[in-house]
Write a protein that holds these residues in place. Structure first.
Motif, PDB file in Angstrom:
ATOM      1  N   THR A  12       0.832  -1.200   0.000  1.00 53.37           N
ATOM      2  CA  THR A  12       0.000   0.000   0.000  1.00 53.37           C
ATOM      3  C   THR A  12       0.868   1.253   0.000  1.00 53.37           C
ATOM      4  OG1 THR A  12      -1.718  -1.181   1.243  1.00 53.37           O
ATOM      5  CG2 THR A  12      -1.824   1.223   1.231  1.00 53.37           C
ATOM      6  N   GLN A  13       1.897   1.248   0.879  1.00 53.02           N
ATOM      7  CA  GLN A  13       2.789   2.402   0.938  1.00 53.02           C
ATOM      8  C   GLN A  13       3.558   2.575  -0.365  1.00 53.02           C
ATOM      9  OE1 GLN A  13       5.155   1.563   4.425  1.00 53.02           O
ATOM     10  NE2 GLN A  13       3.677   2.511   5.820  1.00 53.02           N
ATOM     11  N   SER A  14       3.958   1.440  -0.968  1.00 47.01           N
ATOM     12  CA  SER A  14       4.679   1.511  -2.238  1.00 47.01           C
ATOM     13  C   SER A  14       3.812   2.128  -3.325  1.00 47.01           C
ATOM     14  CB  SER A  14       5.138   0.107  -2.658  1.00 47.01           C
ATOM     15  OG  SER A  14       5.768   0.128  -3.910  1.00 47.01           O
ATOM     16  N   ALA A  15       2.537   1.723  -3.349  1.00 50.39           N
ATOM     17  CA  ALA A  15       1.619   2.294  -4.341  1.00 50.39           C
ATOM     18  C   ALA A  15       1.427   3.786  -4.101  1.00 50.39           C
ATOM     19  CB  ALA A  15       0.277   1.564  -4.284  1.00 50.39           C
ATOM     20  N   GLN A  16       1.304   4.162  -2.804  1.00 54.32           N
ATOM     21  CA  GLN A  16       1.155   5.582  -2.480  1.00 54.32           C
ATOM     22  C   GLN A  16       2.408   6.361  -2.849  1.00 54.32           C
ATOM     23  OE1 GLN A  16       0.252   5.409   1.695  1.00 54.32           O
ATOM     24  NE2 GLN A  16      -1.927   5.040   1.388  1.00 54.32           N
ATOM     25  N   LEU A  17       3.589   5.762  -2.537  1.00 51.46           N
ATOM     26  CA  LEU A  17       4.851   6.424  -2.866  1.00 51.46           C
ATOM     27  C   LEU A  17       5.035   6.575  -4.367  1.00 51.46           C
ATOM     28  CD1 LEU A  17       7.447   7.581  -1.641  1.00 51.46           C
ATOM     29  CD2 LEU A  17       8.463   5.311  -1.804  1.00 51.46           C
ATOM     30  N   LYS A  18       4.623   5.546  -5.107  1.00 51.37           N
ATOM     31  CA  LYS A  18       4.723   5.625  -6.559  1.00 51.37           C
ATOM     32  C   LYS A  18       3.859   6.762  -7.091  1.00 51.37           C
ATOM     33  CE  LYS A  18       4.060   2.928 -10.781  1.00 51.37           C
ATOM     34  NZ  LYS A  18       3.614   1.630 -11.349  1.00 51.37           N
ATOM     35  N   THR A  19       2.645   6.872  -6.540  1.00 49.77           N
ATOM     36  CA  THR A  19       1.750   7.947  -6.961  1.00 49.77           C
ATOM     37  C   THR A  19       2.350   9.308  -6.641  1.00 49.77           C
ATOM     38  OG1 THR A  19      -0.176   6.518  -6.593  1.00 49.77           O
ATOM     39  CG2 THR A  19      -0.572   8.883  -6.720  1.00 49.77           C
ATOM     40  N   LYS A  20       2.924   9.437  -5.416  1.00 50.61           N
ATOM     41  CA  LYS A  20       3.534  10.700  -5.020  1.00 50.61           C
ATOM     42  C   LYS A  20       4.748  11.027  -5.876  1.00 50.61           C
ATOM     43  CE  LYS A  20       2.009  10.542  -0.184  1.00 50.61           C
ATOM     44  NZ  LYS A  20       2.428  10.430   1.232  1.00 50.61           N
TER      45      LYS A  20
END
Length: 540
Positions: free
Chosen positions: A150-158
């Motif tokens: 989840t954090q990786s997906a959020q970080l990728k988006t950011k």
């Protein structure tokens, strides 16, 4: 148990003699056990559902169950309970089959002693504990995996958003900077025409004011240049077109305009160069930009009647030329001397705030000096003035390579460089066409790469990259050459013989005692300077 609590044990056994023997054996053992008995599988299951047993010992031949089916059923119902099989047969295969069905251990009735039964129970309980801990860790890892995903997906988006914002900001800076140039150029030209009397006579005071306008336009142009350089530097696109240059010519080309600016403030600029005119290896435009920033800075912080000294000195020992700009301004306190090279930072002086700029000049000047493989320094005394100096290496492959590797070491402690040899298929005396190829190669390189001309039509590229990136560079050469040749009025560029020669891995720092890397293959390499054991040469 270690805390003194009795371990609850259920024995499922229909034979009274075997049950009594096990109960007596448990009493004689070292453990503290609470004994319960069931005479059938169904009764044992009902009892285990009411009481939390740590261990269930079961016979394989029960009134309502025969064989390993009872083991499988008990292990499925009570997965956190140690199941121990009791059998009158001591068969290895039976033990293996029991464990495969979910049993923790196996006891032969004829070999039961206080020691063996106690050891078997404790070992089975420990295995259950370990299995529970493993399950807990697996569950925790799975939970963390979900969180990380989840954090990786959020970080990728950011990151994608930051990249878009970065690209947008870079484009904005570039567009605004370029849009500034046209009106600034017009303002300066019209001010110059009016001051020169092209549209009518002007008074001495009006002329002075018009020259001040020109002066301020030059300041704005310098700020635009600084903004563009910072934008390119942060995006990794600020490269250096390094080649053989004459240090005195670089200074004389920029002095006339700067002397006019200084004269508006009643300041004079003097130039001194030593008699040794040693060629230097640098990007002349970036040396000029650095000097302009330093001299303009000196003009800002000088008073009417002051003199600024621009000096060039050569050092045979250090194989470098030093450019210095000395003023007699207010000076800079020692605690502020490091700070002023940071962006938007200026020294506190007694001069009016109108003399101050954006604070970009010294920061970008330091970056430009670093790009030219030199170092910047400052010597200043309060009330006496300041001297800003920067160095540029001699046009000698060994001096250049030494500084290049030292700079690379500061950027990346585990730097890897690739060597690429390029030879143009033209006659050695074809200077103009060789210069075009030199410009093309410099255009394709990044700031952490090095281009050395090893002959009239030969070049060596030292690229801060791995072999895969170097291969990409080779394809870029072919692509750019093809693109240029399509619309080139004077015909296609000469064919280039491009060969990747090898890689160099730097493991430690660069030392003063040098050791030459002779050549890789038959490439005419200069003697690069590295300490032994600080590099590996890998043949391609």
């Amino acid at each position: 148990m270690t805390d003194g609590t009795a371990i609850r044990i259920l024995m499922i056994e229909d034979d009274d003699g075997d049950a009594t023997h096990l109960q007596i054996t448990l009493r004689k053992s070292q453990g503290n056990y609470e004994f319960h008995r069931a005479e059938s599988l169904a009764e044992g299951i009902r009892l285990a559902q009411k009481i939390d047993f740590r261990v269930i010992l079961t016979d394989l031949n029960l009134p309502d169950s025969c064989g390993l089916g009872s083991v499988q059923q008990l292990s499925e119902l009570f997965d956190n309970t140690a199941i121990i099989v009791l059998s009158g047969q001591d068969q290895e295969q039976l033990y293996i089959d029991a464990v495969s069905q979910g049993a923790e251990s196996f006891l032969c009735k004829s070999e039961i002693t206080p020691t063996t039964v106690h050891r078997c129970i404790r070992q089975s309980i420990e295995r259950i504990k370990q299995r529970e801990e493993i399950k807990r860790l697996v569950d925790a890892i799975q939970e963390q995996t979900v969180v990380l995903e989840t954090q990786s997906a959020q970080l990728k988006t950011k990151n994608e958003r930051l990249e878009r914002l970065h690209d947008s900001s870079q484009k904005f800076v570039n567009n605004v900077s370029h849009e500034f140039r046209t009106p600034l150029c017009v303002v300066k030209q019209y001010a110059s025409l009016i001051a020169d009397g092209a549209v009518g006579e002007v008074s001495e005071e009006q002329c002075r004011m018009l020259r001040v306008i020109e002066d301020r336009v030059d300041d704005l142009n310098n700020i635009v240049d600084d903004m563009l350089d910072i934008s390119r530097h942060e995006s990794g696109l600020l490269a250096a077109n390094r080649e053989t240059c004459d240090s005195a010519q670089i200074v004389t080309r920029i002095l006339s305009g700067l002397q006019q600016r200084a004269s508006l403030r009643g300041i004079t600029i003097e130039f001194q160069a030593d008699e040794t005119q040693t060629p230097i290896f640098c990007d002349a435009e970036k040396v000029s930009r650095t000097l302009i920033n330093l001299i303009v800075n000196a003009i800002k912080f000088s008073s009417s009647g002051d003199s600024i000294l621009v000096r060039i000195t050569s050092s045979r020992r250090d194989r470098e030329v030093t450019f210095s700009v000395q003023d007699s301004g207010p000076g800079i306190a020692s605690e502020q001397q490091e700070q002023i090279f940071s962006r938007f930072r200026q020294a506190n002086t007694q001069l009016l705030s109108s003399t101050k700029g954006f604070g970009l000049g010294l920061n970008i000047a330091k970056e430009l000096v670093d790009l030219n493989l030199g170092q910047m320094s400052l010597a200043s005394t309060i009330g006496e003035g300041s001297t800003f100096s920067f160095t540029v290496p001699f046009d000698e492959p060994q001096a250049v390579a030494q500084r290049y590797f030292a700079r690379l070491q500061q950027i990346d402690e585990n730097a890897t460089v690739c060597f690429i040899r390029i030879k143009a298929e033209i006659e050695p005396e074809a200077n103009q066409r060789a210069d075009e190829i030199h410009l093309l190669l410099n255009y394709l390189l990044h700031s952490h790469d090095l281009l050395i001309k090893t002959g009239p039509v030969d070049w060596l590229v030292v690229q801060h990259a791995n072999p895969e990136s170097a291969a990409s560079f080779l394809s870029r050469i072919a692509k750019e050459t093809t693109s240029l040749n399509r619309n080139r009025p004077q015909g296609p560029l000469p064919a280039l013989d491009v060969q990747q020669q090898g890689t160099l891995s730097i493991h430690a720092g660069i030392a003063a005692l040098m050791h030459p890397i002779r050549c890789i293959g038959d490439a005419p390499f200069p003697s690069f300077a590295l300490t032994p054991d600080h590099y590996e040469v890998n043949h391609v």
